[in-house]
Design an enzyme around this catalytic site. Structure first.
Site, PDB file in Angstrom:
ATOM      1  N   GLY A  14       0.675  -1.126  -0.015  1.00 54.44           N
ATOM      2  CA  GLY A  14       0.034   0.089   0.101  1.00 54.44           C
ATOM      3  C   GLY A  14       0.840   1.267  -0.064  1.00 54.44           C
ATOM      4  O   GLY A  14       1.873   1.333   0.650  1.00 54.44           O
ATOM      5  N   ARG A  75       1.236  -5.462  -5.869  1.00 54.18           N
ATOM      6  CA  ARG A  75       1.371  -6.713  -5.341  1.00 54.18           C
ATOM      7  C   ARG A  75       1.627  -7.718  -6.235  1.00 54.18           C
ATOM      8  O   ARG A  75       1.526  -7.561  -7.642  1.00 54.18           O
ATOM      9  CB  ARG A  75       0.169  -7.014  -4.625  1.00 54.18           C
ATOM     10  CG  ARG A  75      -0.386  -6.027  -3.723  1.00 54.18           C
ATOM     11  CD  ARG A  75      -1.274  -6.375  -2.745  1.00 54.18           C
ATOM     12  NE  ARG A  75      -1.954  -5.372  -1.658  1.00 54.18           N
ATOM     13  CZ  ARG A  75      -1.447  -4.803  -0.915  1.00 54.18           C
ATOM     14  NH1 ARG A  75      -0.054  -5.241  -0.311  1.00 54.18           N
ATOM     15  NH2 ARG A  75      -1.751  -3.737  -0.324  1.00 54.18           N
ATOM     16  N   ASP A 106       4.711  -4.978   6.277  1.00 53.49           N
ATOM     17  CA  ASP A 106       4.791  -6.109   6.567  1.00 53.49           C
ATOM     18  C   ASP A 106       5.105  -6.901   5.272  1.00 53.49           C
ATOM     19  O   ASP A 106       6.261  -7.752   5.271  1.00 53.49           O
ATOM     20  CB  ASP A 106       3.743  -6.539   7.210  1.00 53.49           C
ATOM     21  CG  ASP A 106       3.872  -7.826   7.771  1.00 53.49           C
ATOM     22  OD1 ASP A 106       4.463  -8.153   8.800  1.00 53.49           O
ATOM     23  OD2 ASP A 106       3.347  -9.104   7.130  1.00 53.49           O
ATOM     24  N   THR A 129       4.179   2.642   5.753  1.00 51.92           N
ATOM     25  CA  THR A 129       2.702   2.103   5.755  1.00 51.92           C
ATOM     26  C   THR A 129       2.183   2.989   7.001  1.00 51.92           C
ATOM     27  O   THR A 129       2.820   3.505   7.876  1.00 51.92           O
ATOM     28  CB  THR A 129       2.763   0.626   6.468  1.00 51.92           C
ATOM     29  OG1 THR A 129       1.399   0.373   6.979  1.00 51.92           O
ATOM     30  CG2 THR A 129       3.660   0.525   7.666  1.00 51.92           C
ATOM     31  N   ASP A 131      -0.103   2.246   8.795  1.00 53.44           N
ATOM     32  CA  ASP A 131      -0.805   1.233   9.925  1.00 53.44           C
ATOM     33  C   ASP A 131       0.052   1.588  10.960  1.00 53.44           C
ATOM     34  O   ASP A 131      -0.326   1.270  12.500  1.00 53.44           O
ATOM     35  CB  ASP A 131      -0.965  -0.074   9.620  1.00 53.44           C
ATOM     36  CG  ASP A 131      -2.185  -0.079   8.555  1.00 53.44           C
ATOM     37  OD1 ASP A 131      -3.021   0.628   8.699  1.00 53.44           O
ATOM     38  OD2 ASP A 131      -1.997  -1.117   7.611  1.00 53.44           O
ATOM     39  N   ASP A 133       2.223  -0.582  12.297  1.00 52.45           N
ATOM     40  CA  ASP A 133       2.299  -1.752  12.848  1.00 52.45           C
ATOM     41  C   ASP A 133       3.641  -2.475  12.717  1.00 52.45           C
ATOM     42  O   ASP A 133       3.616  -3.650  12.551  1.00 52.45           O
ATOM     43  CB  ASP A 133       1.119  -2.723  12.402  1.00 52.45           C
ATOM     44  CG  ASP A 133       1.139  -2.667  10.760  1.00 52.45           C
ATOM     45  OD1 ASP A 133       2.079  -2.110  10.167  1.00 52.45           O
ATOM     46  OD2 ASP A 133       0.342  -3.509  10.271  1.00 52.45           O
ATOM     47  N   ARG A 175      -6.599  -2.857   9.224  1.00 49.58           N
ATOM     48  CA  ARG A 175      -7.030  -4.409   9.201  1.00 49.58           C
ATOM     49  C   ARG A 175      -6.584  -5.307  10.305  1.00 49.58           C
ATOM     50  O   ARG A 175      -7.365  -6.030  10.941  1.00 49.58           O
ATOM     51  CB  ARG A 175      -6.774  -4.874   7.693  1.00 49.58           C
ATOM     52  CG  ARG A 175      -7.263  -6.236   7.617  1.00 49.58           C
ATOM     53  CD  ARG A 175      -7.124  -7.064   6.213  1.00 49.58           C
ATOM     54  NE  ARG A 175      -5.443  -7.192   6.028  1.00 49.58           N
ATOM     55  CZ  ARG A 175      -4.721  -6.453   5.388  1.00 49.58           C
ATOM     56  NH1 ARG A 175      -5.340  -5.381   4.659  1.00 49.58           N
ATOM     57  NH2 ARG A 175      -3.473  -6.767   5.365  1.00 49.58           N
TER      58      ARG A 175
END
Length: 325
Positions: A14, A75, A106, A129, A131, A133, A175
């Site tokens: 992303g 991707r 990730d 990213t 996120d 994360d 997500r």
């Protein structure tokens, strides 16, 4: 010291605001150290298909303020196979690329870790990213911009909520991680936040909405898309059933969180880790993510950075509960 002659740089997964600033930092740092730079379009898929081009100072002029990624992103199912990775390696050798900087999250680093183990080519990663994360950095490139985008949107939604005495269930990205929801829930004055890291209790949520300030008819609930209750629409359905007299609406913020001009924080972070990535390759680092922890450059092996086990600070959840009274 490792003799690196040509660094390939690509973005994968992303997109995130600040990726262009990171690309710029990698290219200009490499040139500063006398290293050639090869841009690879469309991530691992472009690597397999040979979408390579030489980059210079001019290639990255006037991009630090732009969202998205000039290198494009995609991707790649092919890269998940040994045959696909072999094709990618052959393309790198054909174009004289002897080191890689991967900008992504990730999935990007999972692929980079496998590739770096299979083939003798040093790879380092930059955490791109929204996120936030990844282990090994306090903040990821794009996170600060994304949460400020959410805050701007929720502030506007709040105006409508108060004008019409409405309850808004606002869904944000996340997500696997609730870190966007957590910070934006606090910063927007939300009555509640719902995230994947904690079990969703609809009854507790409804009690909080019912027994909150009686004079406050407008309410905001922030929901991370990966919550276990089925998302904002499902939560909105439960709230409507429980409180038919509430004017309850659902708003999905979606991909606006990925776009836009990167914030100052994201531009500086991207610039710091971009320079550090080139210096790390020069110093012999490989299979590591470059991050910033406590304002210092850090190096984390891909296999540790890739795990989605960033713990949620319980104090943040308590803050939401306290300030929602």
């Amino acid at each position: 010291m490792t003799q690196i002659k040509n660094i390939g740089v690509f973005t994968s997964g992303g997109d995130a605001p600040g990726m262009n600033a990171a690309i710029r930092a990698v290219v200009r740092s490499a040139i500063y150290y006398g290293i050639e730079v090869t841009g690879i379009r469309r991530g691992y898929e472009g690597m397999i298909n040979g979408e390579f081009f030489a980059m210079d100072r001019k290639s990255v002029s006037n991009i630090i303020q732009r969202g998205g990624t000039i290198l494009k992103t995609a991707r790649s199912e092919q890269f998940r196979t040994p045959q696909g990775r072999k094709l990618a390696y052959e393309q790198l050798k054909e174009h004289g690329v002897d080191a890689l900087v991967a900008i992504g999250g990730d999935g990007t680093f999972t692929g980079a870790h496998i590739f770096g183990e299979e083939y003798d080519i040093p790879v380092v990663g930059l955490p791109g990213t929204i996120d936030n994360d990844l282990l090994g950095t306090d903040f990821t490139i794009g996170y600060d911009t994304a949460i400020n985008t959410v805050i701007d949107a929720v502030d506007k939604i709040r105006d409508t909520a108060e004008s019409h005495d409405r309850v808004f269930i606002v869904e944000v990205m996340g997500r696997d991680s609730g870190l966007i929801a957590l910070r934006t829930g606090i910063a927007s004055g939300a009555e509640a936040i719902i995230i994947p890291e904690t079990e969703t209790n609809i009854n507790v949520l409804c009690e909080r909405l019912e027994h909150g300030r009686k004079d406050k008819l407008s309410k905001i609930v922030i929901v991370a898309e990966g919550d276990d209750a089925g998302g904002a629409f499902e939560i909105g359905r439960h709230v409507k059933e429980r409180f038919p007299h509430y004017d309850t609406r659902v708003s999905i913020l979606g991909h606006i969180q990925r776009g836009g001009r990167p914030s100052c924080m994201d531009r500086v972070l991207a610039s710091r880790v971009g320079v550090a990535a080139v210096e790390a390759l020069k110093d012999g680092h490989r299979n590591e993510m470059i991050g910033v922890i406590h304002n210092e450059i850090s190096y984390t092996p891909f296999e540790h950075a890739c795990k989605h086990n960033v713990e949620i600070n319980p104090n943040f959840l308590k803050i939401v509960e306290i300030l929602a009274i």
